[in-house]
Motif scaffolding. Structure first.
Motif, PDB file in Angstrom:
ATOM      1  N   PRO A 163       1.860   7.410  -2.178  1.00 12.72           N
ATOM      2  CA  PRO A 163       1.602   5.971  -2.031  1.00 12.72           C
ATOM      3  C   PRO A 163       0.180   5.609  -2.443  1.00 12.72           C
ATOM      4  CG  PRO A 163       1.675   7.023   0.115  1.00 12.72           C
ATOM      5  CD  PRO A 163       2.045   8.083  -0.885  1.00 12.72           C
ATOM      6  N   GLU A 223       0.823  -1.218   0.000  1.00 14.08           N
ATOM      7  CA  GLU A 223       0.000   0.000   0.000  1.00 14.08           C
ATOM      8  C   GLU A 223       0.857   1.268   0.000  1.00 14.08           C
ATOM      9  OE1 GLU A 223      -0.271  -2.512   2.171  1.00 14.08           O
ATOM     10  OE2 GLU A 223      -2.210  -3.406   1.628  1.00 14.08           O
ATOM     11  N   MET A 224       2.160   1.124   0.308  1.00 15.68           N
ATOM     12  CA  MET A 224       3.066   2.286   0.321  1.00 15.68           C
ATOM     13  C   MET A 224       3.845   2.431  -0.982  1.00 15.68           C
ATOM     14  SD  MET A 224       2.545   4.046   2.926  1.00 15.68           S
ATOM     15  CE  MET A 224       3.925   5.169   2.787  1.00 15.68           C
ATOM     16  N   LEU A 225       3.585   1.562  -1.946  1.00 11.67           N
ATOM     17  CA  LEU A 225       4.255   1.728  -3.240  1.00 11.67           C
ATOM     18  C   LEU A 225       3.805   3.022  -3.896  1.00 11.67           C
ATOM     19  CD1 LEU A 225       3.965  -1.890  -4.587  1.00 11.67           C
ATOM     20  CD2 LEU A 225       6.079  -0.574  -4.422  1.00 11.67           C
ATOM     21  N   PRO A 226       4.722   3.738  -4.573  1.00 14.99           N
ATOM     22  CA  PRO A 226       4.308   5.017  -5.145  1.00 14.99           C
ATOM     23  C   PRO A 226       3.567   4.884  -6.464  1.00 14.99           C
ATOM     24  CG  PRO A 226       6.621   4.652  -5.597  1.00 14.99           C
ATOM     25  CD  PRO A 226       6.157   3.476  -4.779  1.00 14.99           C
ATOM     26  N   TYR A 248       2.951   7.518   7.638  1.00 20.52           N
ATOM     27  CA  TYR A 248       2.609   8.381   6.500  1.00 20.52           C
ATOM     28  C   TYR A 248       1.475   9.336   6.852  1.00 20.52           C
ATOM     29  CZ  TYR A 248       1.416  10.036   1.860  1.00 20.52           C
ATOM     30  OH  TYR A 248       1.166  10.848   0.792  1.00 20.52           O
TER      31      TYR A 248
END
Ligand code: UTP
Length: 285
Positions: free
Chosen positions: A35, A27-30, A66
């Motif tokens: 994200p 879920e934190m992939l850009p 985040y």
């Protein structure tokens, strides 16, 4: 009844994205510079929801950080007059509350949603999966909330799925009421192609009536040995009306490398500056 709360399950192992997900939440992939989960929370907030519960798990601290304040970074940006950047990191207004709870054991989406019972109480609520993003003129959640206003019943976001992928989805059988609305007659999670009742697959958006929690308590492990939300919906559908809504927009499953790359390319294509700098059109020819 009004919708005031959203639940975002984001506790899954993310096995389709290993080895990355061994130490980093998918879920934190850009997507460009934000994200994936930023887009999901933004959809809920822009649809008018101010209370959001994110379900996380061990190894997913980065999600909590985040959405938290970072006082040192804010001070640093302030001192250097970086006001644009300061605005960018203070993502949502102060009256938006983002809460977290941890799923201690990843027993499936149904189990993750059941953990939201106390937060939700006795009101309808939205579920947005933390790795599905939807690009649309009007946010998909808002579109579904508008249908809810009229129907006051569970509404499931769906889309047409190509035959070869149907076995990966929850699938509905329904009576078509309008071009984009079905009254659900039955549902099944990850059916074999030959058993699939239609090509209408469930995607990561739901408006659920609170009785779903009683159903979640009754289900047993289903497809993949997991407690499936679809199995609880099957029980709920036996007691109340339930609708499937074909939202207007394009959905991206960012939970696998191919889907994530495709999302980035399409979002970059929408950005005039990136499109020019990367010469994307030429690159893709
Ligand atoms: P997925 O089916 O995408 O599973 O979950 P996953 O573990 O995240 O990823 P893969 O398939 O192994 O690659 C659908 C949604 O349900 C959440 C996930 O975070 C995702 O938003 N989920 C799944 C939970 O919160 N808890 C679980 O135990 C399982």
């Amino acid at each position: 009844m009004k919708i005031r709360k959203a639940v975002i399950p984001a506790a899954g192992f993310g096995t389709r994205f290993l080895p990355l997900t061994k130490s980093m939440p998918k879920e934190m992939l850009p997507i460009i510079n934000k994200p994936v989960i930023h887009y999901v929370v933004e959809e809920a907030v822009r649809s008018g929801i101010k209370d959001i519960l994110i379900i996380t798990a061990t190894g997913k601290r980065a999600i909590e950080d985040y959405f938290d304040h970072n006082a040192d970074l804010e001070q640093h940006l302030g001192k250097n007059n970086k006001n644009k950047e300061l605005n960018e990191i203070n993502i949502f207004a102060d009256d938006v509350y983002i809460h977290f709870i941890r799923q201690k054991e990843q027993k499936g989406l149904g189990h993750a949603v059941s953990l939201a019972k106390k937060f939700v109480g006795n009101e309808p609520f939205v579920v947005l999966l933390g790795d599905d993003i939807i690009k649309s003129k009007k946010h998909a959640t808002k579109q579904m909330m508008d249908v809810f206003e009229e129907k006051q019943a569970t509404i499931i976001g769906v889309e047409e799925v190509p035959k070869e992928r149907i076995e990966k989805y929850g699938v509905i059988d329904g009576e078509k009421l309008k071009e984009n609305l079905y009254l659900i007659k039955s549902l099944v999670e990850k059916p074999k192609l030959k058993d699939a009742p239609s090509n209408i697959g469930i995607i990561g958006r739901y408006i659920l009536m609170p009785q779903i929690f009683e159903c979640l308590e009754k289900i047993k492990p289903g497809a993949g040995g997991e407690l499936q939300l679809t199995d609880a919906l099957v029980l709920l559908q036996k007691t109340q009306e339930m609708y499937a809504f074909v939202f207007d927009g394009k959905r991206y499953d960012t939970g696998n490398p191919e889907g994530w790359l495709k999302t980035n390319i399409e979002y970059a294509m929408d950005d005039e500056c990136l499109r020019e700098k990367l010469k994307l059109k030429e690159l893709l020819e």
